[in-house]
Motif scaffolding. Structure first.
Motif, PDB file in Angstrom:
ATOM      1  N   THR B  43     -30.071 -35.471 -40.601  1.00 61.51           N
ATOM      2  CA  THR B  43     -30.373 -34.119 -41.080  1.00 61.51           C
ATOM      3  C   THR B  43     -29.098 -33.280 -41.136  1.00 61.51           C
ATOM      4  O   THR B  43     -28.869 -32.527 -42.092  1.00 61.51           O
ATOM      5  CB  THR B  43     -31.414 -33.451 -40.157  1.00 61.51           C
ATOM      6  N   GLU B  85     -36.381 -31.401 -43.951  1.00 60.03           N
ATOM      7  CA  GLU B  85     -37.143 -32.236 -43.038  1.00 60.03           C
ATOM      8  C   GLU B  85     -38.556 -31.706 -42.786  1.00 60.03           C
ATOM      9  O   GLU B  85     -39.508 -32.468 -42.791  1.00 60.03           O
ATOM     10  CB  GLU B  85     -36.381 -32.346 -41.710  1.00 60.03           C
ATOM     11  N   ASP B 161     -35.153 -35.334 -47.043  1.00 59.95           N
ATOM     12  CA  ASP B 161     -35.111 -35.617 -45.608  1.00 59.95           C
ATOM     13  C   ASP B 161     -36.482 -36.032 -45.073  1.00 59.95           C
ATOM     14  O   ASP B 161     -37.383 -35.208 -44.951  1.00 59.95           O
ATOM     15  CB  ASP B 161     -34.618 -34.364 -44.868  1.00 59.95           C
ATOM     16  N   GLU B 162     -36.625 -37.294 -44.776  1.00 60.19           N
ATOM     17  CA  GLU B 162     -37.847 -37.867 -44.200  1.00 60.19           C
ATOM     18  C   GLU B 162     -39.124 -37.419 -44.905  1.00 60.19           C
ATOM     19  O   GLU B 162     -40.016 -36.847 -44.290  1.00 60.19           O
ATOM     20  CB  GLU B 162     -37.926 -37.527 -42.706  1.00 60.19           C
TER      21      GLU B 162
HETATM   22 MG   LIG Z   1     -33.625 -35.332 -38.957  1.00 63.02          MG
END
Ligand SMILES: [Mg+2]
Ligand SMILES: Nc1ncnc2c1ncn2[C@@H]1O[C@H](COP(=O)(O)OP(=O)(O)O)[C@@H](O)[C@H]1O
Lengths: 292, 236
Positions: B43, B85, B161-162
């Motif tokens: 991140t 995220e 992000d994810e």
């Molecule tokens: Mg992260």
């Protein structure tokens, strides 16, 4: 019958005071919501509005020109404050912002007295506003009805601005998540300027409108600012809806309490704030996470 | 052409030095993944590229423009977009307003309707919920909205992000296909994932990060087949 008449008049007076609080509180709330700054100079921005409306309408003979001048002058001072000082404090301690806005408040209050003297002024009602309108149960001054109408229109405009325009959407987004707003390509610094100037302009208009109702005095700002903070706290920081409900409540409490048993207004206002905070620590419409 | 290049990037939170000389490249049209354990610095890498870290040093360039020191909004206007995220959907705004937020900061020739139509092509569910307050939607729908919001700015590079975090398996499969398709439409992607198999499966190239250091890189197949790397840096 007399009592009903007087009560009706007082309720309208409370409505006016409440709507003025709403104008002040929504500026405070917007500025806090987006910039994270509690603007202690807000009341004295209003005072500058009152004085410049008084001076300009006296000089030109036009009340509306006075209101316009007040709005522009106070908005311009807001711009000056934000660009020359406030912008350098956003990433610093809130104490710095507290001291800065407090200092600006003093300068503004002294400034109007240096320019226009220390004596209170009488703000003449515009000619068209001197009569009364018969509202069946009671009659009510034209100018005050005008103020009610104008503030309602301004609040409707503010609502539409915040909800229907791109800048309004950005302002609401930035009040929730500044970083994400910036990451999406919005220059948040500009949004800060717009919000501060908008808040100042609202204070300027409020100051101009209330001028002919109250006397023009340098302490007018402080007198109105304290209950306006209470309005923001009751309504919930950062909520326009909260400011409106809170303003109407506080306006009625102040006026009606002095109607029934004079002198208790202030006490009751703070008591109602305490009750609201006990029941809802974030105020009526305060959002979760505001203080997390 | 429009390659994103990160060279010798260091990033810091106050006193803590998080990234140590991270270098990576996303060629134009590539789908590159950055994988590693929790807390490895994934991140932080994306946030650094987006200009959102308090302090970085190193070189970040995109399409020959130096991004180092630019504000996040300027980086966004250069054609990079972050799908963060935790999605960071704006509360209090409707789905439509959240989508608009992707577009407002960009002087786009294309109209909202045209762009949102493309987004809705990918995520038909969003259109049904246009006037709903966005944060009342499910996590999966909010993830779609976060990706859609980024697409509204017609980015050249998505930093994502994810995206599969916390999604139902059926949604994860769907999202995988959508990410591939977005990439096939010419948007390069730097994808951070905990779901290593999925990430390697759809990527062209992969970087493995651990404790703020890039420990391995290679084509997705290379990493996939390297048991030692997987054991040391990726197994939980
Ligand atoms: Mg992260
Ligand atoms: N706001 C912060 N302040 C200090 N340290 C942080 C902060 N955010 C993350 N970190 C630290 O930075 C390291 C990398 O975090 P992060 O980039 O979020 O990892 P990843 O995304 O790979 O899980 C972690 O050790 C984490 O504890």
């Amino acid at each position: 019958m007399v009592a009903v008449e007087q009560l009706g008049v007082q309720i309208f007076n409370g409505l006016i005071l409440g709507l003025i609080f709403v104008l002040i509180a929504s500026g405070l709330s917007l500025i806090f919501g987006v910039l994270g700054v509690i603007n202690f100079a807000h009341g004295d921005l209003l005072v500058v509005g009152t004085y410049s409306a008084w001076a300009a309408s006296k000089a030109t003979g036009s009340f509306f020109l006075g209101v316009a001048v007040a709005t522009v002058v106070v908005a311009a001072i807001g711009l000056l404050i934000e660009r020359s000082m406030l912008q350098f404090t956003y990433t610093r301690s809130p104490i710095l912002q507290f001291l800065l806005t407090l200092g600006i408040a003093e300068i503004l209050r002294e400034g109007v007295q240096i320019i226009w003297g220390r004596q209170n002024k009488i703000f003449q009602l515009p000619d068209w506003g001197t009569g009364s309108v018969d509202l069946v149960l009671f009659s009510y001054p034209v100018y005050r009805l005008f103020v009610i109408a104008v503030t309602l229109i301004i609040l409707l405009g503010l609502y539409l601005f915040l909800n229907r325009t791109d800048i309004g959407i950005v302002i609401r987004a930035a009040s929730r998540d500044r970083d994400m707003t910036g990451a999406l390509g919005v220059n948040v610094e500009r949004v800060f300027i717009i919000v501060f100037v908008l808040g100042a302009a609202l204070a300027g208009i409020a100051g101009a409108l209330i001028g002919p109702i109250r006397s023009v005095s340098p302490t007018l700002g402080v007198d109105l600012l304290i209950p306006s903070f209470v309005v923001v706290i009751i309504g919930g920081l950062g909520s326009l809806r909260g400011s409106i409900i809170g303003g109407l409540i506080v306006g009625q409490i102040l006026v009606l309490s002095s109607f029934f048993f004079s002198g208790f207004g202030r006490v009751l206002v703070f008591a109602s704030m305490a009750v609201v905070l006990l029941l809802r620590p974030r105020g009526l419409y305060g959002r979760e996470g505001m203080f997390d | 052409m429009s390659r994103l290049e990160v060279a010798d990037l260091n990033a810091y939170y106050d006193e803590s030095h998080i990234l140590h000389g991270v270098s990576l490249t996303v060629e134009s049209d590539q789908l590159v993944t950055l994988i590693g354990r929790n807390g490895a610095g994934k991140t932080t890498t994306l946030n650094s590229i987006m200009g959102m870290m308090p302090r970085v040093d190193g070189q970040i360039t995109f399409a020959s423009t130096d991004l180092t020191g630019l504000e996040p909004y300027e980086i966004s206007r250069q054609g990079l977009s972050l799908v963060p995220e935790h999605r960071e959907i704006f509360p209090g705004l409707t789905v439509r307003e959240n989508l608009r937020m992707g577009l407002i900061g960009h002087e786009s020739e294309t109209k909202f309707e045209e762009l949102s139509e493309q987004v809705v092509d990918f995520f038909p569910r969003l259109e049904e919920r246009y006037d709903q307050e966005a944060t009342t939607m499910s996590g999966g729908e909010q993830q779609m909205l976060a990706i859609g919001r980024s697409l509204m700015s017609e980015p050249d590079v998505l930093l994502i992000d994810e995206p599969t975090e916390g999604l139902m398996p059926s949604l994860v499969e769907k999202l995988r296909d959508i990410l591939t398709e977005i990439n096939e439409r010419g948007i390069s992607m730097l994808l951070v994932e905990q779901n290593v198999d999925l990430a390697l499966d759809i990527s062209d190239y992969a970087y493995v990060i651990s404790e703020g250091v890039i420990e391995a890189e290679g084509t997705a197949t290379d990493i996939q087949e390297n048991e030692q790397i997987k054991e040391e840096y990726l197994k939980v």
